[in-house]
Design an enzyme around this catalytic site. Structure first.
Site: not given
Ligand SMILES: [Ca+2]
Ligand SMILES: [Ca+2]
Length: 475
Positions: A78, A134
């Site tokens: 991510c 994130h």
């Molecule tokens: Ca992800």
């Protein structure tokens, strides 16, 4: 005022005032609806990744414009994937390789103008909701407003009682099963509600609207009706070769970790239930996307808004005896990317060229006629949006950890790990990447041609300082 608020205000104060001509140009620019989906692999109807999946809304959006069928992330996790997309800088240059790496502390990214900041500087109203960056690194300077707020980008999700539902102990979010709530109580539903509200407003200047959905990220807790679409005893399991890792170098086998998640899933007889949970979560998020697209289509912004939808990387569900992302094979690097740009794209277009999420930033600059940024490392996709068969030489690069790279062309995948070990797969004959051809002298010339696309610099990892909040590795 805390540090984040200060930075945000400082960033706003630093923006130059627009003169009258610039203001007029700004008014005529298209809006951008920027939709992110977390951990969605190619298991959507229009990409043909899974025979059972039901994604009518994603398929409908893809039909409105160009679907990139060979799109790949800069990093299969991510944080580094999103940091790379939002800054236009490769992980090998930023040193942001893993989820805990604080990307704004990278020497290359410290003062970088992010994609939304660049839109802000051109007079856009720039707002976001849900997961775009994130979780641990939300970057308030990137947004004028955020839902739920600048520090907490993601509304909470309800969780079922009696966890873990799959019976696998100590596996944190690695769990799946129905949660007995109404759709309206789900975090993603609330993000969609917020985005629909934005699309229903009267805007006096163009907007950049970021809308980030969290499912199908773990845990796969969604309402029962989505599970009912995929009875566990009938779902199709991935096509897996039991000895697939035998021709994979040790560094690749360590990424696969067959004794980790895969063993637990098999021991607890959870493979079918896991596939069911992932498919259920995909159809749930598809429903959320559909609501936002419907709101755009019935708004006054329908013909003046670019829609881009992307997922941050793929996901293994047992292929190569591996689960999650965190690897350099097709299931982990292949992501969803589709775009609809009024007066640029035609409906029902498919582009097979190997493109990268790194290309999103320069593409949106060109589509919206913003000032070019020579520091960006990707390439504008506008030529492919106009003609999906246009020439495209560069392979898509994915990096997982320092100096571990994968290159994807239309036909080949080449992987080179930091110790020099390699893999090579021929997608014309081996779409599951079962047979590693890297050791065959017949392909020496082909490999040489690919290797020249590997990054020349591989900077050290930007690590969180001791005592800094370390996010969960799979957050
Ligand atoms: Ca992800
Ligand atoms: Ca193999």
């Amino acid at each position: 005022m805390d540090r984040r608020q200060f930075l945000r205000l400082a960033a706003l104060a630093a923006l130059p005032a627009l003169d009258a001509a610039a203001q007029e140009r700004a008014q005529s620019r298209p809006n951008v609806l920027f939709i992110a989906i977390d951990d969605l692999n190619d298991w959507i109807g229009c990409l043909g990744g899974h025979p059972d999946v039901k994604t009518p809304n994603l398929d409908r959006l893809a039909d409105h414009g160009v679907l990139f069928t060979n799109a790949h992330c800069s990093a299969p996790a991510c944080n580094p994937s999103r940091a790379s997309l939002m800054t236009g800088i490769l992980p090998s240059t930023s040193g942001v390789y893993h989820n805990p790496d604080p990307w704004r502390e990278s020497p290359a990214l410290k003062n970088i103008i992010t994609l939304p900041q660049h839109f802000m500087a051109h007079g856009y109203r720039v707002v976001g909701g849900g997961k775009i960056y994130h979780g641990a690194f939300p970057d308030p300077p990137s947004w004028q407003e955020y839902f739920p707020d600048q520090k907490n980008n993601k509304p909470d999700d309800p969780v079922p009682n009696g966890r873990p539902l799959n019976g696998i102990p100590n596996a944190a979010q690695f769990d799946w099963g129905p949660v007995p709530v109404d759709d309206k109580e789900m975090g993603d539903w609330k993000v969609a509600d917020w985005a629909i509200g934005e699309l229903g407003r009267k805007h006096d200047k163009p907007f950049f609207l970021g809308c980030g959905f969290f499912r199908p990220h773990l845990p796969w807790y969604v309402p029962q009706k989505y599970f009912d679409l995929y009875p566990a005893d009938k779902v199709t399991l991935p096509n897996v070769k039991q000895d697939d890792l035998d021709d994979v170098p040790p560094m690749g086998r360590r990424m696969a970790k067959p004794e980790g998640d895969h063993r637990k899933v098999i021991e607890h007889n959870q493979w079918r239930k896991a596939v069911q949970g992932y498919l259920a979560s995909i159809t749930f998020v598809d429903t959320c996307v559909g609501r936002v697209i419907d709101a755009l289509d019935t708004s006054s912004y329908k013909d003046s808004t670019i829609v881009i939808l992307w997922s941050d990387h793929g996901w293994h569900l047992g292929e190569k005896l591996h689960w999650r992302k965190f690897a350099l094979w097709e299931e982990a690097t292949h992501n969803v990317l589709m775009m609809v740009a009024p007066a640029v794209t035609k409906p029902h277009q498919r582009c097979l060229r190997p493109v990268s999420l790194l290309d999103v930033y320069p593409t949106l600059i060109e589509l919206c006629d913003l000032k070019k940024k020579p520091d960006l490392m990707g390439r504008s996709l506008v030529s492919l949006l106009k003609n999906p068969a246009a020439e495209w030489e560069r392979p898509a690069l994915t990096t997982h950890g320092k100096d571990n790279h994968s290159l994807r062309t239309e036909r080949w995948r080449y992987i080179r790990y930091s110790d020099g070990s390699e893999e090579l797969y021929d997608h014309d004959n081996d779409e599951m990447e079962w047979t590693n051809l890297a050791g065959d002298p017949k392909y020496a010339e082909l490999k040489k041609g690919l290797i020249r696309w590997l990054p020349k610099e591989n900077v050290p990892e930007v690590k969180a300082k001791r005592g800094q909040r370390a996010p969960n590795a799979d957050d």
